[in-house]
Design an enzyme around this catalytic site. Structure first.
Site, PDB file in Angstrom:
ATOM      1  N   ASP A 217       0.753  -1.143   0.021  1.00 44.26           N
ATOM      2  CA  ASP A 217      -0.058  -0.009   0.043  1.00 44.26           C
ATOM      3  C   ASP A 217       0.841   1.325   0.003  1.00 44.26           C
ATOM      4  O   ASP A 217       1.928   1.159   0.729  1.00 44.26           O
ATOM      5  CB  ASP A 217      -0.828   0.074   1.288  1.00 44.26           C
ATOM      6  N   ASP A 219       0.574   4.112   1.426  1.00 48.86           N
ATOM      7  CA  ASP A 219       0.387   4.957   2.811  1.00 48.86           C
ATOM      8  C   ASP A 219       1.255   4.082   3.830  1.00 48.86           C
ATOM      9  O   ASP A 219       1.394   4.545   5.015  1.00 48.86           O
ATOM     10  CB  ASP A 219      -0.976   5.112   3.280  1.00 48.86           C
ATOM     11  N   TRP A 279     -13.421  -1.789   0.106  1.00 53.85           N
ATOM     12  CA  TRP A 279     -12.455  -1.936   1.084  1.00 53.85           C
ATOM     13  C   TRP A 279     -12.624  -3.216   1.675  1.00 53.85           C
ATOM     14  O   TRP A 279     -13.768  -3.655   2.115  1.00 53.85           O
ATOM     15  CB  TRP A 279     -12.487  -0.898   1.916  1.00 53.85           C
ATOM     16  N   GLU A 282      -9.848  -8.932   0.809  1.00 53.57           N
ATOM     17  CA  GLU A 282      -8.904  -9.662  -0.185  1.00 53.57           C
ATOM     18  C   GLU A 282      -7.623  -9.924   0.482  1.00 53.57           C
ATOM     19  O   GLU A 282      -7.241 -11.201   0.136  1.00 53.57           O
ATOM     20  CB  GLU A 282      -8.710  -8.751  -1.204  1.00 53.57           C
ATOM     21  N   ASP A 283      -7.396  -9.251   1.593  1.00 51.48           N
ATOM     22  CA  ASP A 283      -5.989  -9.746   2.218  1.00 51.48           C
ATOM     23  C   ASP A 283      -6.239 -11.338   3.144  1.00 51.48           C
ATOM     24  O   ASP A 283      -5.415 -12.001   3.052  1.00 51.48           O
ATOM     25  CB  ASP A 283      -5.425  -8.763   3.352  1.00 51.48           C
ATOM     26  N   MET A 309       1.944   4.688   9.133  1.00 48.22           N
ATOM     27  CA  MET A 309       0.845   4.778   8.317  1.00 48.22           C
ATOM     28  C   MET A 309       0.755   6.350   8.038  1.00 48.22           C
ATOM     29  O   MET A 309       0.532   7.166   8.922  1.00 48.22           O
ATOM     30  CB  MET A 309      -0.433   4.050   8.521  1.00 48.22           C
ATOM     31  N   HIS A 312      -5.166   9.417   6.766  1.00 47.91           N
ATOM     32  CA  HIS A 312      -5.933  10.010   5.596  1.00 47.91           C
ATOM     33  C   HIS A 312      -7.186   9.375   5.909  1.00 47.91           C
ATOM     34  O   HIS A 312      -7.562   8.632   6.605  1.00 47.91           O
ATOM     35  CB  HIS A 312      -5.517   9.524   4.228  1.00 47.91           C
ATOM     36  N   ARG A 314     -10.896   7.994   4.586  1.00 54.71           N
ATOM     37  CA  ARG A 314     -10.978   6.643   3.541  1.00 54.71           C
ATOM     38  C   ARG A 314     -11.467   7.314   2.090  1.00 54.71           C
ATOM     39  O   ARG A 314     -12.199   8.275   2.191  1.00 54.71           O
ATOM     40  CB  ARG A 314     -12.411   6.014   4.076  1.00 54.71           C
TER      41      ARG A 314
END
Length: 373
Positions: A217, A219, A279, A282-283, A309, A312, A314
């Protein structure tokens, strides 16, 4: 009696002084021969360098000492110095494999996002990075060739910090790498895993020698450069402790943030699922695929696998996927038909920037959800 003892003592002192003198002489001779050998090596390299300039087509001027094929038309036979059996010393020693633990690592890093960042600054900081975000160490032979894939949309601010920190870290780790930003075209629902599948194929199109793939990712920044971005015997989860989770693993099966699989490991699990729109989920599906294929997740020490991180809100069109929990329970049934083997997408543009390769792709839109009731 006193005189006898004094004489014995003087004799011992003399012997000790004599031994020290002898030891000093031996050390001086060793240093002398070492310096003499260095001078000989310098002059031999100097003569060889001059010889290569005088004969630009000789064997010594070719990379890795590759000889020309003098049997072809127009090619000259090798000189006497290049023939087997001649008294010829090589000009350069072959590069050795990069060390398992590179010597230039610094350990714990100070990561902050308050200083302003620009692409121009990051480019000045990384003059050795080639166009397209590619780099390979010049002083050793890298053990792997790594493609780093980042799913992306509207995160230019985060990307500047990621490149600012990761390029120096990867160079210190002696990694041969290329960085690929997989940018989702349009404003439909975001699909992280499908973008990573696209990145896998597009990176191999760019360079088929990639044998390791890091999925990150944009971030997340590692806080320790001893967290080596390479592939291991088992699939690797790098982001063990994020600051948003109190620098601990949120649950045992967590595989989010930053992970790595070799080419064979990725193909064994049929890549990542394509049907996780929005969101989350998937992981966990990827973790299930790894376990169902008889592999185990490896992780760095919790003290090394720390990440910061960039805070931020979403993203719009990346709302939590309400179907994720049902899909995770069905991984065993879906993983053979949903993955890299069923991937469909269209490349919109590929552009090579100074610090990365941007791949903009159209990946479609999620199927319509059934109305409740």
């Amino acid at each position: 009696m006193t005189r006898l003892l004094l004489g014995v003592t003087l004799e011992r002192i003399c012997k000790a002084v004599l031994l020290l003198c002898l030891l000093h002489f031996v050390i001086i001779m060793i240093l002398y021969f070492d310096v003499y050998a260095q001078h000989l090596d310098f002059f031999s390299r100097f003569n060889a360098r001059n010889g290569s300039r005088a004969h630009p087509f000789s064997n010594s001027s070719r990379p890795n000492g590759t000889a020309a094929s003098y049997g072809a038309a127009g090619a000259e036979p090798p000189s006497a110095s290049a023939r087997p059996g001649a008294n010829h010393s090589s000009t350069e020693k072959p590069l050795q494999p990069c060390q398992e633990v590179p010597p230039g690592l610094v350990g714990r890093l100070l990561i902050e996002f308050s200083s302003p960042m620009s692409m121009e600054r990051v480019q000045r900081e990384n003059p050795d990075v080639r166009r397209g975000g590619k780099y390979s160490p010049q002083d050793c032979v890298p053990r792997q060739k790594v493609a780093i894939l980042i799913p992306f949309r509207h995160r230019e601010h985060h990307l500047k910090y990621w490149l600012h920190y990761l390029h120096p870290i990867l160079r210190r780790q002696k990694v041969a790498y290329g960085i690929y930003i997989i940018n989702q075209f349009g404003e439909d629902t975001f699909n992280r895993a499908k973008l990573l599948n696209v990145g896998f194929l597009e990176a191999l199109k760019d360079d088929e020698e990639y044998d390791c793939f890091i999925f990150s990712d944009v971030d997340l920044i590692p806080m320790d450069d001893r967290n080596l971005y390479r592939c291991y015997e088992q699939p690797r989860h790098f982001a063990v402790g994020m600051d948003k989770f109190g620098f601990r693993l949120p649950y045992a099966g967590y595989f989010g943030g930053v992970s790595g699989l070799s080419k064979s490991q990725f193909l064994k699990i049929n890549g990542f699922p394509n049907e996780y729109w929005g969101w989350g989920g998937e992981d966990d599906d990827i973790f299930n695929r790894i376990s169902l294929n008889g592999m185990k997740v490896s992780r760095p020490d919790i003290r090394i696998g720390r990440y910061r991180m960039i805070k931020h809100e979403r993203d719009k069109h990346n709302e939590p996927n309400p179907q994720r929990f049902t899909k995770i329970q069905n991984t065993k049934m879906t993983m053979k038909r949903d993955g890299i083997s069923s991937l469909q997408y269209r490349v919109v543009e590929v552009s090579r920037q100074p610090l990365y390769t941007n791949v903009t792709v159209e990946i479609g839109r999620p199927p319509p959800r059934l109305a409740r009731g």
